[in-house]
Design a protein around this motif. Structure first.
Motif: not given
Length: 108
Positions: A22-32, A95-106
């Motif tokens: 959750k923390f990683k996804a929110e941080a990535r969302r904030n970047n996006l 952006m949160l959905a995109q961030a989650i997809n990126q994290i799951e993809g990596s």
């Protein structure tokens, strides 16, 4: 160790893992969302990366997304850019959905 203890440890590990994701996804969302807002604000180059840092810092001020929304709204208003809270919130959801997809993809 009993079965109950093993289950409890398993739940604790899952909870810790979920919180980390959750923390990683929110941080990535904030970047996006910071990059999206920076584009609307006309920022380029190093200013975009610096603005993304500001958005991430704003998210640490209080629990929830209101602090990020307030920051973006204030920055847009200061530049005379009309963006509604609803548009900001919609972008944050996307952006949160995109961030989650990126994290799951990596993680694959």
């Amino acid at each position: 160790m009993t079965t109950f203890d093993e289950r409890q440890k398993g739940f604790e590990k899952k909870f810790a893992h979920d919180q980390e994701l959750k923390f990683k996804a929110e941080a990535r969302r904030n970047n996006l969302i910071g990059a999206w807002a920076a584009e609307k604000l006309g920022l380029t180059g190093d200013a975009v990366a610096e603005y993304q840092k500001e958005v991430r810092r704003a998210d640490l001020e209080e629990k929830g997304d209101d602090d990020v929304i307030r920051k973006l709204r204030a920055d847009f208003e200061a530049k005379g850019i009309s963006v509604s809270d609803e548009e900001i919130q919609q972008q944050m959801v996307e952006m949160l959905a995109q961030a989650i997809n990126q994290i799951e993809g990596s993680a694959s």
